[in-house]
Design a protein around this motif. Structure first.
Motif, PDB file in Angstrom:
ATOM      1  N   ILE A 202      39.968  23.480  48.191  1.00 31.28           N
ATOM      2  CA  ILE A 202      39.654  23.803  46.810  1.00 31.28           C
ATOM      3  C   ILE A 202      39.864  25.307  46.625  1.00 31.28           C
ATOM      4  O   ILE A 202      39.718  26.062  47.590  1.00 31.28           O
ATOM      5  CB  ILE A 202      38.211  23.368  46.518  1.00 31.28           C
ATOM      6  CG1 ILE A 202      37.949  23.271  45.040  1.00 31.28           C
ATOM      7  CG2 ILE A 202      37.208  24.276  47.190  1.00 31.28           C
ATOM      8  CD1 ILE A 202      36.925  22.200  44.760  1.00 31.28           C
ATOM      9  N   ALA A 203      40.226  25.733  45.434  1.00 35.41           N
ATOM     10  CA  ALA A 203      40.557  27.153  45.239  1.00 35.41           C
ATOM     11  C   ALA A 203      40.177  27.606  43.838  1.00 35.41           C
ATOM     12  O   ALA A 203      39.730  26.814  43.000  1.00 35.41           O
ATOM     13  CB  ALA A 203      42.046  27.362  45.466  1.00 35.41           C
ATOM     14  N   ASN A 204      40.353  28.902  43.604  1.00 36.69           N
ATOM     15  CA  ASN A 204      40.167  29.432  42.244  1.00 36.69           C
ATOM     16  C   ASN A 204      41.158  30.546  41.993  1.00 36.69           C
ATOM     17  O   ASN A 204      41.690  31.148  42.927  1.00 36.69           O
ATOM     18  CB  ASN A 204      38.734  29.938  42.043  1.00 36.69           C
ATOM     19  CG  ASN A 204      38.398  31.098  42.962  1.00 36.69           C
ATOM     20  OD1 ASN A 204      37.888  30.903  44.067  1.00 36.69           O
ATOM     21  ND2 ASN A 204      38.715  32.306  42.538  1.00 36.69           N
ATOM     22  N   GLY A 212      34.840  37.090  34.983  1.00 42.49           N
ATOM     23  CA  GLY A 212      35.803  36.270  35.700  1.00 42.49           C
ATOM     24  C   GLY A 212      35.177  35.495  36.849  1.00 42.49           C
ATOM     25  O   GLY A 212      35.630  34.391  37.177  1.00 42.49           O
ATOM     26  N   LYS A 213      34.128  36.062  37.455  1.00 43.46           N
ATOM     27  CA  LYS A 213      33.427  35.372  38.556  1.00 43.46           C
ATOM     28  C   LYS A 213      32.924  34.013  38.103  1.00 43.46           C
ATOM     29  O   LYS A 213      33.003  33.024  38.831  1.00 43.46           O
ATOM     30  CB  LYS A 213      32.226  36.218  39.026  1.00 43.46           C
ATOM     31  CG  LYS A 213      32.636  37.455  39.797  1.00 43.46           C
ATOM     32  CD  LYS A 213      32.096  37.433  41.238  1.00 43.46           C
ATOM     33  CE  LYS A 213      32.888  38.372  42.118  1.00 43.46           C
ATOM     34  NZ  LYS A 213      32.804  39.783  41.627  1.00 43.46           N
ATOM     35  N   MET A 214      32.409  34.003  36.871  1.00 40.34           N
ATOM     36  CA  MET A 214      31.879  32.759  36.313  1.00 40.34           C
ATOM     37  C   MET A 214      32.992  31.728  36.111  1.00 40.34           C
ATOM     38  O   MET A 214      32.823  30.556  36.421  1.00 40.34           O
ATOM     39  CB  MET A 214      31.201  33.034  34.973  1.00 40.34           C
ATOM     40  CG  MET A 214      29.732  32.705  34.935  1.00 40.34           C
ATOM     41  SD  MET A 214      28.992  33.302  33.412  1.00 40.34           S
ATOM     42  CE  MET A 214      30.005  32.501  32.160  1.00 40.34           C
ATOM     43  N   GLN A 219      35.731  26.869  37.818  1.00 36.39           N
ATOM     44  CA  GLN A 219      36.980  26.224  38.239  1.00 36.39           C
ATOM     45  C   GLN A 219      36.764  25.464  39.557  1.00 36.39           C
ATOM     46  O   GLN A 219      37.244  24.347  39.725  1.00 36.39           O
ATOM     47  CB  GLN A 219      38.052  27.317  38.409  1.00 36.39           C
ATOM     48  CG  GLN A 219      39.475  26.804  38.518  1.00 36.39           C
ATOM     49  CD  GLN A 219      40.477  27.945  38.691  1.00 36.39           C
ATOM     50  OE1 GLN A 219      40.135  29.022  39.218  1.00 36.39           O
ATOM     51  NE2 GLN A 219      41.706  27.723  38.259  1.00 36.39           N
ATOM     52  N   ARG A 220      36.035  26.087  40.469  1.00 38.14           N
ATOM     53  CA  ARG A 220      35.761  25.443  41.765  1.00 38.14           C
ATOM     54  C   ARG A 220      34.833  24.248  41.597  1.00 38.14           C
ATOM     55  O   ARG A 220      35.092  23.171  42.155  1.00 38.14           O
ATOM     56  CB  ARG A 220      35.135  26.440  42.741  1.00 38.14           C
ATOM     57  CG  ARG A 220      36.046  27.576  43.141  1.00 38.14           C
ATOM     58  CD  ARG A 220      35.358  28.483  44.156  1.00 38.14           C
ATOM     59  NE  ARG A 220      35.565  28.009  45.515  1.00 38.14           N
ATOM     60  CZ  ARG A 220      36.583  28.377  46.269  1.00 38.14           C
ATOM     61  NH1 ARG A 220      37.486  29.229  45.817  1.00 38.14           N
ATOM     62  NH2 ARG A 220      36.711  27.909  47.483  1.00 38.14           N
ATOM     63  N   ASP A 221      33.745  24.443  40.814  1.00 40.58           N
ATOM     64  CA  ASP A 221      32.764  23.363  40.638  1.00 40.58           C
ATOM     65  C   ASP A 221      33.417  22.122  40.047  1.00 40.58           C
ATOM     66  O   ASP A 221      33.002  21.004  40.328  1.00 40.58           O
ATOM     67  CB  ASP A 221      31.628  23.811  39.705  1.00 40.58           C
ATOM     68  CG  ASP A 221      30.753  24.869  40.364  1.00 40.58           C
ATOM     69  OD1 ASP A 221      30.855  25.034  41.595  1.00 40.58           O
ATOM     70  OD2 ASP A 221      29.978  25.534  39.629  1.00 40.58           O
ATOM     71  N   MET A 242      51.389  25.939  48.182  1.00 41.59           N
ATOM     72  CA  MET A 242      51.486  25.092  46.988  1.00 41.59           C
ATOM     73  C   MET A 242      50.143  25.159  46.279  1.00 41.59           C
ATOM     74  O   MET A 242      49.120  25.350  46.933  1.00 41.59           O
ATOM     75  CB  MET A 242      51.727  23.620  47.363  1.00 41.59           C
ATOM     76  CG  MET A 242      53.106  23.277  47.832  1.00 41.59           C
ATOM     77  SD  MET A 242      53.263  21.472  48.062  1.00 41.59           S
ATOM     78  CE  MET A 242      53.355  20.882  46.357  1.00 41.59           C
ATOM     79  N   SER A 243      50.159  24.991  44.968  1.00 41.31           N
ATOM     80  CA  SER A 243      48.882  24.845  44.268  1.00 41.31           C
ATOM     81  C   SER A 243      48.971  23.696  43.275  1.00 41.31           C
ATOM     82  O   SER A 243      50.048  23.343  42.794  1.00 41.31           O
ATOM     83  CB  SER A 243      48.465  26.149  43.602  1.00 41.31           C
ATOM     84  OG  SER A 243      49.324  26.442  42.546  1.00 41.31           O
ATOM     85  N   PHE A 244      47.821  23.086  43.035  1.00 45.37           N
ATOM     86  CA  PHE A 244      47.705  21.849  42.251  1.00 45.37           C
ATOM     87  C   PHE A 244      46.622  22.081  41.202  1.00 45.37           C
ATOM     88  O   PHE A 244      45.438  22.133  41.545  1.00 45.37           O
ATOM     89  CB  PHE A 244      47.302  20.691  43.171  1.00 45.37           C
ATOM     90  CG  PHE A 244      48.145  20.593  44.422  1.00 45.37           C
ATOM     91  CD1 PHE A 244      49.294  19.819  44.447  1.00 45.37           C
ATOM     92  CD2 PHE A 244      47.786  21.302  45.569  1.00 45.37           C
ATOM     93  CE1 PHE A 244      50.066  19.732  45.597  1.00 45.37           C
ATOM     94  CE2 PHE A 244      48.555  21.222  46.721  1.00 45.37           C
ATOM     95  CZ  PHE A 244      49.700  20.439  46.745  1.00 45.37           C
ATOM     96  N   ASN A 245      47.045  22.234  39.967  1.00 42.53           N
ATOM     97  CA  ASN A 245      46.116  22.675  38.933  1.00 42.53           C
ATOM     98  C   ASN A 245      45.930  21.627  37.839  1.00 42.53           C
ATOM     99  O   ASN A 245      46.901  21.094  37.319  1.00 42.53           O
ATOM    100  CB  ASN A 245      46.648  23.955  38.278  1.00 42.53           C
ATOM    101  CG  ASN A 245      46.948  25.031  39.308  1.00 42.53           C
ATOM    102  OD1 ASN A 245      46.048  25.684  39.829  1.00 42.53           O
ATOM    103  ND2 ASN A 245      48.227  25.199  39.631  1.00 42.53           N
TER     104      ASN A 245
END
Ligand code: ATP
Ligand code: ZN
Ligand code: MG
Length: 302
Positions: A202-204, A212-214, A219-221, A242-245
Motif C-alpha cells: 500500500i502506498a501514498n 498533505g499528511k492528512m 489515501q492509505r486508509d 508500477m503504481s495502481f491508483n
C-alpha cells in the motif's frame, strides 16, 4: 561512496545513462532504449487483448487543464512550468546584458500556456470529457509520456524527466477496481517472467505540507494506491516500478466524466515506470543485456 552513487557511476561508465551535469536528467544509450522498447512490447502483449484506445500526448500539457487538475494544491514542489521570452527588442538588449554580467536573466521570462506533464494520464481526462458521455462499456486508454517532476536526486531511479506507460480505466466502481486488481496480478506475473522479485504494498502520494499528511493518511486508509516494488538501489527500501491508483469518483466529478446513464464515472490508472523497470533489470541481471539469463532474454526478445 554509497551504493546509490556507485550504481549511477556504473551506469555512466557503461554509457547506459549519459551524464548531462544535472541530477535526474540523463541521456540514454541505444541498449538502454532497447530494454525499454522490449518491455513495452511485453506490456502490449499482456494488455493488447483488452481493446484499449491508444493516445500519445507530448510531454507538455495545456496550462488551463493543469490548473484545473489541482496539481498545485497537492504537489507544488514537483511541478515544472514552461516560460519564454516575450519582450521587445529593448527588453532583449537588457536580457543579453543581464546574461553577460551573470545576473538572473530568467526573471523576465513569462509563463506560456504549456506546463510539463506530471503524469501520463493528466491530459487524458479533459480530452475524454469533451467527447460527452462514455459508451456503455466505459473507457480504457493506453498512454505513454515523458513526465517531469522536480525531484533532483543521485538515485538513478529518481529522475526529473522519465517515461510513464499507463492504462486508464473509466466506469463503475466495480469495473475500475476489477481493472486495477487484474493489473496488479499481471504486473507480478510480468516481472516474474523477466526474473525480478517483487512485492506489492500500500502506498501514498507525497502531498505537500501539513495538510498533505492528512490526505496521505486518507489515501492509505482507503487503499487508494498500491505500488509494485523491486529492489534497485537498496533492498531495505525497494523502488516503486508500477503504481495502481483508484481515484474513486474524484476525477469523474472534477472533469465531468459521465457514464452512459449520466452517473459520474469512477476512474483508476496503472502506471509502469519505464526507466525504473529498465534499471531494475540492469541492476539484477547485469549491465550487458547479452549476458542476461536466457529465460529473461526470451521473455523480452522472443
Ligand atoms: P515514488 O514514491 O518513488 O516517488 P510515485 O508514487 O511518485 O513514486 P507515481 O506518481 O505513482 O509514482 O508514478 C507512476 C510510476 O512512475 C511510479 O510507479 C514509478 O515507477 C514512476 N516514477 C515516479 N516518479 C519517478 C521518478 N522521479 N523517476 C523515475 N520514475 C518515476
Ligand atoms: Zn495516472
Ligand atoms: Mg514521487
Amino acid at each position: 561512496m554509497d551504493m546509490q552513487t556507485s550504481f549511477l557511476d556504473r551506469l555512466f561508465e557503461s554509457g547506459l545513462l549519459i551524464d548531462t551535469g544535472i541530477d535526474g536528467l540523463y541521456g540514454r544509450s541505444g541498449q538502454f532504449e532497447e530494454v525499454i522498447a522490449a518491455f513495452e512490447r511485453l506490456i502490449d502483449k499482456v494488455g493488447g487483448g483488452d481493446g484499449a484506445e491508444a493516445m500519445r500526448f507530448p510531454p507538455g500539457m495545456n496550462r488551463a487543464f493543469f490548473e484545473k487538475s489541482g496539481y498545485m494544491k497537492s504537489f507544488p514542489q514537483l511541478a515544472g512550468t514552461v516560460h519564454s521570452f516575450c519582450g521587445s527588442e529593448l527588453d532583449h538588449v537588457s536580457l543579453l546584458q543581464c546574461m553577460e554580467v551573470g545576473e538572473d536573466w530568467t526573471k523576465g521570462q513569462e509563463a506560456t500556456d504549456i506546463v510539463l506533464t506530471p503524469a501520463a494520464c493528466y491530459p487524458l481526462y479533459p480530452t475524454v470529457a469533451k467527447r460527452g458521455n462514455l459508451p456503455k462499456t466505459g473507457g480504457l486508454f493506453d498512454l505513454q509520456s515523458y513526465c517531469f517532476r522536480h525531484e533532483p536526486s543521485k538515485d538513478p531511479a529518481r529522475q526529473q524527466l522519465f517515461r510513464m506507460r499507463e492504462y486508464v480505466c473509466m466506469g463503475t466502481e466495480e469495473h475500475v477496481t476489477d481493472f486495477r486488481q487484474r493489473w496488479m496480478e499481471r504486473g507480478v506475473e510480468m516481472m516474474k517472467a523477466v526474473g525480478l522479485e517483487v512485492t506489492i504494498d500500500i502506498a501514498n502520494d507525497p502531498f505537500f505540507g501539513r495538510a498533505g499528511k492528512m490526505l496521505a493518511n486518507n489515501q492509505r486508509d482507503q487503499n487508494l494506491k498500491f505500488e509494485l516494488l523491486i529492489p534497485i538501489t537498496s533492498s531495505a527500501n525497494p523502488t516503486a516500478c508500477m503504481s495502481f491508483n483508484y481515484h474513486q469518483d474524484a476525477f469523474g466529478t472534477k472533469w465531468g466524466l459521465n457514464l452512459e446513464d449520466g452517473s459520474v464515472a469512477h476512474t483508476a490508472c496503472v502506471g509502469f515506470g519505464l526507466e525504473r523497470i529498465a534499471l531494475a533489470l540492469l541492476h539484477n541481471h547485469g549491465l550487458d543485456t547479452v549476458d542476461w539469463p536466457e529465460s529473461v532474454r526470451k521473455a523480452l526478445w522472443g
